[in-house]
Motif scaffolding. Structure first.
Motif, PDB file in Angstrom:
ATOM      1  N   LEU A   1     -11.588  91.986 -27.386  1.00 26.25           N
ATOM      2  CA  LEU A   1     -11.749  91.601 -25.976  1.00 26.25           C
ATOM      3  C   LEU A   1     -13.158  91.073 -25.697  1.00 26.25           C
ATOM      4  O   LEU A   1     -13.420  90.528 -24.624  1.00 26.25           O
ATOM      5  N   GLY A   2     -14.031  91.227 -26.651  1.00 26.06           N
ATOM      6  CA  GLY A   2     -15.431  90.917 -26.435  1.00 26.06           C
ATOM      7  C   GLY A   2     -15.825  89.487 -26.749  1.00 26.06           C
ATOM      8  O   GLY A   2     -16.901  89.244 -27.278  1.00 26.06           O
ATOM      9  N   ASP A   3     -14.978  88.578 -26.424  1.00 27.50           N
ATOM     10  CA  ASP A   3     -15.293  87.157 -26.630  1.00 27.50           C
ATOM     11  C   ASP A   3     -14.751  86.373 -25.445  1.00 27.50           C
ATOM     12  O   ASP A   3     -13.586  86.559 -25.069  1.00 27.50           O
ATOM     13  N   PRO A   4     -15.564  85.530 -24.838  1.00 26.32           N
ATOM     14  CA  PRO A   4     -15.151  84.820 -23.627  1.00 26.32           C
ATOM     15  C   PRO A   4     -13.839  84.063 -23.814  1.00 26.32           C
ATOM     16  O   PRO A   4     -12.963  84.112 -22.945  1.00 26.32           O
ATOM     17  N   THR A   5     -13.688  83.387 -24.926  1.00 27.04           N
ATOM     18  CA  THR A   5     -12.459  82.628 -25.168  1.00 27.04           C
ATOM     19  C   THR A   5     -11.241  83.540 -25.183  1.00 27.04           C
ATOM     20  O   THR A   5     -10.250  83.271 -24.505  1.00 27.04           O
ATOM     21  N   ARG A   6     -11.333  84.617 -25.932  1.00 29.82           N
ATOM     22  CA  ARG A   6     -10.167  85.508 -26.023  1.00 29.82           C
ATOM     23  C   ARG A   6      -9.859  86.183 -24.699  1.00 29.82           C
ATOM     24  O   ARG A   6      -8.695  86.339 -24.318  1.00 29.82           O
ATOM     25  N   VAL A   7     -10.898  86.586 -23.989  1.00 31.98           N
ATOM     26  CA  VAL A   7     -10.654  87.275 -22.727  1.00 31.98           C
ATOM     27  C   VAL A   7     -10.029  86.313 -21.712  1.00 31.98           C
ATOM     28  O   VAL A   7      -9.127  86.695 -20.947  1.00 31.98           O
ATOM     29  N   LYS A   8     -10.443  85.070 -21.752  1.00 30.97           N
ATOM     30  CA  LYS A   8      -9.824  84.069 -20.883  1.00 30.97           C
ATOM     31  C   LYS A   8      -8.362  83.869 -21.259  1.00 30.97           C
ATOM     32  O   LYS A   8      -7.491  83.763 -20.403  1.00 30.97           O
ATOM     33  N   MET A   9      -8.116  83.778 -22.552  1.00 27.86           N
ATOM     34  CA  MET A   9      -6.748  83.583 -23.021  1.00 27.86           C
ATOM     35  C   MET A   9      -5.856  84.748 -22.588  1.00 27.86           C
ATOM     36  O   MET A   9      -4.735  84.535 -22.108  1.00 27.86           O
ATOM     37  N   LEU A  10      -6.360  85.947 -22.741  1.00 34.11           N
ATOM     38  CA  LEU A  10      -5.565  87.118 -22.368  1.00 34.11           C
ATOM     39  C   LEU A  10      -5.313  87.134 -20.869  1.00 34.11           C
ATOM     40  O   LEU A  10      -4.210  87.456 -20.417  1.00 34.11           O
ATOM     41  N   PHE A  11      -6.330  86.772 -20.097  1.00 34.74           N
ATOM     42  CA  PHE A  11      -6.149  86.733 -18.647  1.00 34.74           C
ATOM     43  C   PHE A  11      -5.109  85.685 -18.270  1.00 34.74           C
ATOM     44  O   PHE A  11      -4.231  85.932 -17.439  1.00 34.74           O
ATOM     45  N   ALA A  12      -5.179  84.545 -18.908  1.00 35.79           N
ATOM     46  CA  ALA A  12      -4.202  83.474 -18.642  1.00 35.79           C
ATOM     47  C   ALA A  12      -2.792  83.952 -19.004  1.00 35.79           C
ATOM     48  O   ALA A  12      -1.840  83.706 -18.262  1.00 35.79           O
ATOM     49  N   LEU A  13      -2.675  84.660 -20.124  1.00 35.69           N
ATOM     50  CA  LEU A  13      -1.359  85.153 -20.551  1.00 35.69           C
ATOM     51  C   LEU A  13      -0.876  86.296 -19.665  1.00 35.69           C
ATOM     52  O   LEU A  13       0.321  86.570 -19.584  1.00 35.69           O
ATOM     53  N   PHE A  14      -1.820  86.950 -19.021  1.00 36.92           N
ATOM     54  CA  PHE A  14      -1.470  87.987 -18.048  1.00 36.92           C
ATOM     55  C   PHE A  14      -0.813  87.320 -16.838  1.00 36.92           C
ATOM     56  O   PHE A  14       0.113  87.851 -16.238  1.00 36.92           O
ATOM     57  N   LEU A  15      -1.248  86.108 -16.525  1.00 38.24           N
ATOM     58  CA  LEU A  15      -0.677  85.367 -15.399  1.00 38.24           C
ATOM     59  C   LEU A  15       0.657  84.720 -15.739  1.00 38.24           C
ATOM     60  O   LEU A  15       1.576  84.725 -14.939  1.00 38.24           O
ATOM     61  N   GLU A  16       0.743  84.136 -16.945  1.00 37.84           N
ATOM     62  CA  GLU A  16       1.948  83.389 -17.336  1.00 37.84           C
ATOM     63  C   GLU A  16       2.136  83.393 -18.847  1.00 37.84           C
ATOM     64  O   GLU A  16       1.156  83.379 -19.591  1.00 37.84           O
ATOM     65  N   GLU A  17       3.362  83.318 -19.259  1.00 34.62           N
ATOM     66  CA  GLU A  17       3.650  83.059 -20.663  1.00 34.62           C
ATOM     67  C   GLU A  17       3.304  81.593 -20.917  1.00 34.62           C
ATOM     68  O   GLU A  17       3.697  80.729 -20.139  1.00 34.62           O
ATOM     69  N   LEU A  18       2.561  81.321 -21.974  1.00 35.44           N
ATOM     70  CA  LEU A  18       2.100  79.957 -22.216  1.00 35.44           C
ATOM     71  C   LEU A  18       2.184  79.592 -23.695  1.00 35.44           C
ATOM     72  O   LEU A  18       2.131  80.457 -24.562  1.00 35.44           O
ATOM     73  N   CYS A  19       2.300  78.287 -23.958  1.00 30.94           N
ATOM     74  CA  CYS A  19       2.272  77.819 -25.345  1.00 30.94           C
ATOM     75  C   CYS A  19       0.838  77.440 -25.729  1.00 30.94           C
ATOM     76  O   CYS A  19      -0.046  77.416 -24.891  1.00 30.94           O
ATOM     77  N   VAL A  20       0.640  77.197 -26.990  1.00 39.79           N
ATOM     78  CA  VAL A  20      -0.692  76.881 -27.512  1.00 39.79           C
ATOM     79  C   VAL A  20      -1.319  75.720 -26.762  1.00 39.79           C
ATOM     80  O   VAL A  20      -2.487  75.745 -26.376  1.00 39.79           O
ATOM     81  N   CYS A  21      -0.488  74.707 -26.543  1.00 40.58           N
ATOM     82  CA  CYS A  21      -0.947  73.500 -25.874  1.00 40.58           C
ATOM     83  C   CYS A  21      -1.395  73.786 -24.441  1.00 40.58           C
ATOM     84  O   CYS A  21      -2.411  73.268 -23.989  1.00 40.58           O
ATOM     85  N   ASP A  22      -0.649  74.647 -23.751  1.00 38.06           N
ATOM     86  CA  ASP A  22      -1.017  75.037 -22.391  1.00 38.06           C
ATOM     87  C   ASP A  22      -2.365  75.758 -22.385  1.00 38.06           C
ATOM     88  O   ASP A  22      -3.240  75.455 -21.561  1.00 38.06           O
ATOM     89  N   LEU A  23      -2.497  76.706 -23.285  1.00 34.10           N
ATOM     90  CA  LEU A  23      -3.747  77.468 -23.359  1.00 34.10           C
ATOM     91  C   LEU A  23      -4.912  76.544 -23.654  1.00 34.10           C
ATOM     92  O   LEU A  23      -5.990  76.671 -23.074  1.00 34.10           O
ATOM     93  N   SER A  24      -4.671  75.609 -24.549  1.00 33.79           N
ATOM     94  CA  SER A  24      -5.701  74.629 -24.885  1.00 33.79           C
ATOM     95  C   SER A  24      -6.139  73.861 -23.649  1.00 33.79           C
ATOM     96  O   SER A  24      -7.327  73.628 -23.424  1.00 33.79           O
ATOM     97  N   SER A  25      -5.167  73.494 -22.824  1.00 34.31           N
ATOM     98  CA  SER A  25      -5.459  72.748 -21.598  1.00 34.31           C
ATOM     99  C   SER A  25      -6.163  73.621 -20.560  1.00 34.31           C
ATOM    100  O   SER A  25      -7.111  73.184 -19.915  1.00 34.31           O
ATOM    101  N   VAL A  26      -5.707  74.851 -20.427  1.00 35.88           N
ATOM    102  CA  VAL A  26      -6.314  75.761 -19.447  1.00 35.88           C
ATOM    103  C   VAL A  26      -7.777  76.044 -19.798  1.00 35.88           C
ATOM    104  O   VAL A  26      -8.653  76.015 -18.954  1.00 35.88           O
ATOM    105  N   LEU A  27      -8.019  76.304 -21.070  1.00 39.00           N
ATOM    106  CA  LEU A  27      -9.377  76.689 -21.476  1.00 39.00           C
ATOM    107  C   LEU A  27     -10.285  75.502 -21.809  1.00 39.00           C
ATOM    108  O   LEU A  27     -11.488  75.654 -21.918  1.00 39.00           O
ATOM    109  N   GLY A  28      -9.673  74.347 -22.042  1.00 42.78           N
ATOM    110  CA  GLY A  28     -10.488  73.203 -22.435  1.00 42.78           C
ATOM    111  C   GLY A  28     -11.032  73.314 -23.841  1.00 42.78           C
ATOM    112  O   GLY A  28     -12.157  72.925 -24.128  1.00 42.78           O
TER     113      GLY A  28
END
Lengths: 117, 117
Positions: free
Chosen positions: B40-67
Motif C-alpha cells: 500500500l506504500g506506493d502512490p501508484t498502487r494506492v491510487k489503483m486500489l482506490f480506483a478499484l474500490f470505486l469500480e471494477e476496471l480493466c488494465v486499459c482503464d486504470l492506465s487512463s485513470v492514472l496516466g
DNA sequence: TTTTCATATGAATAGATGCTCATATGTTCA
DNA sequence: TGAACATATGAGCATCTATTCATATGAAAA
C-alpha cells in the motif's frame, strides 16, 4: 501527435473512467496516504511500533528488543517522528518513545488480523 | 567476547524489555504485515486500489485513470495479485480487476481519514 | 491460419532505502 | 570544567524497486 485525454478510443470504458476520475482524491492525499503506509511497510519499523504499542520504551530498550544497533533504531525513530507516528519525552539522558496517533494503532490491529489469516 | 542477552547492563530497562519480548509476535507475522503495508506504500498502487474500490476496471482503464503506461499498471497489478489484494476475471481480450479483500478497504478508509486530518 | 488487440513479463536502469561506521549533540555526574 | 553515557545524524554502500522498452502470450476477428 500525442493522443489527448478526450479522444481515447481502443479498449477504454469512457463512462467508467470519467466517473472514477471524478471521484479520485487529490494527488496530495494519495501521496500522504502512501507515505504513511510505506512507513509501516518495513519489518523493523512495524516491530518498533508494535513494541511501542505494548510499552513506552527508550532507544536502548528498542535496540535490545529488536536486536539492532541503537543507530539503526534512532534513524528509524527519526523517520517515524517526522511522520508523526511516535512522540517522545526526555528524562535525563534517555528519551522515551511512544505511539502518537490512534490511527497507527488501528492500522496495526487490522494489519495483524489480516496477516494472521 | 560478545555481550549476550542476559547480562545487558547500561540503560536497558530489563523488566520492560523482557515483557515486550514475550509479547512480540512471530517474525513471520511482522514480515507478512510489513509486506502488506509496503504494498500500500506506493502512490501508484494506492491510487489503483482506490480506483478499484470505486469500480471494477480493466488494465486499459486504470492506465487512463492514472496516466501511466499499461505496462507499468500491469506490473503493479501482478504485485497486488501476488499479495491477494486484487482479483480478476477475463472477458474476451480484456481482464477486469477488482479488490479481493475487505481488509484492504478498511485499511484504505482509515488511511484516508488519517491522511486528511 | 494470420492479424489485431489487450495484457503480461523479462531485462535494464535510475532512484530510493536501511544499515553501518564515524562523529556530533546534549545531559548528568565527578 | 571534563568524562561518561544516551541519543542523533551525516556519509557511504549494498540492496531493493518502479518505470520503460522490447517482446511474449492469449483471445477474437478476418
Amino acid at each position: 501527435m500525442k493522443r489527448n485525454d478526450v479522444c481515447e478510443e481502443r479498449c477504454i470504458h469512457q463512462d467508467m473512467v470519467r466517473k472514477v476520475k471524478e471521484k479520485m482524491l487529490e494527488e496530495d492525499v494519495f501521496n500522504h496516504l502512501s507515505r504513511d503506509f510505506k512507513t509501516l511497510g518495513d519489518p523493523t519499523r512495524v516491530k518498533m511500533l508494535f513494541a511501542l504499542f505494548l510499552e513506552e520504551l527508550c532507544v536502548c530498550d528498542l535496540s535490545s528488543v529488536l536486536g539492532l544497533s541503537e543507530s539503526a533504531i534512532s534513524h528509524q525513530l527519526r523517520i517515524m517522528r517526522d511522520r508523526n507516528m511516535v512522540k517522545y519525552r526526555r528524562e535525563g539522558k534517555m528519551v522515551f518513545y511512544s505511539l502518537s496517533d490512534h490511527h497507527v494503532v488501528q492500522l496495526l490491529k487490522i494489519g495483524v488480523e489480516h496477516a494472521r489469516e
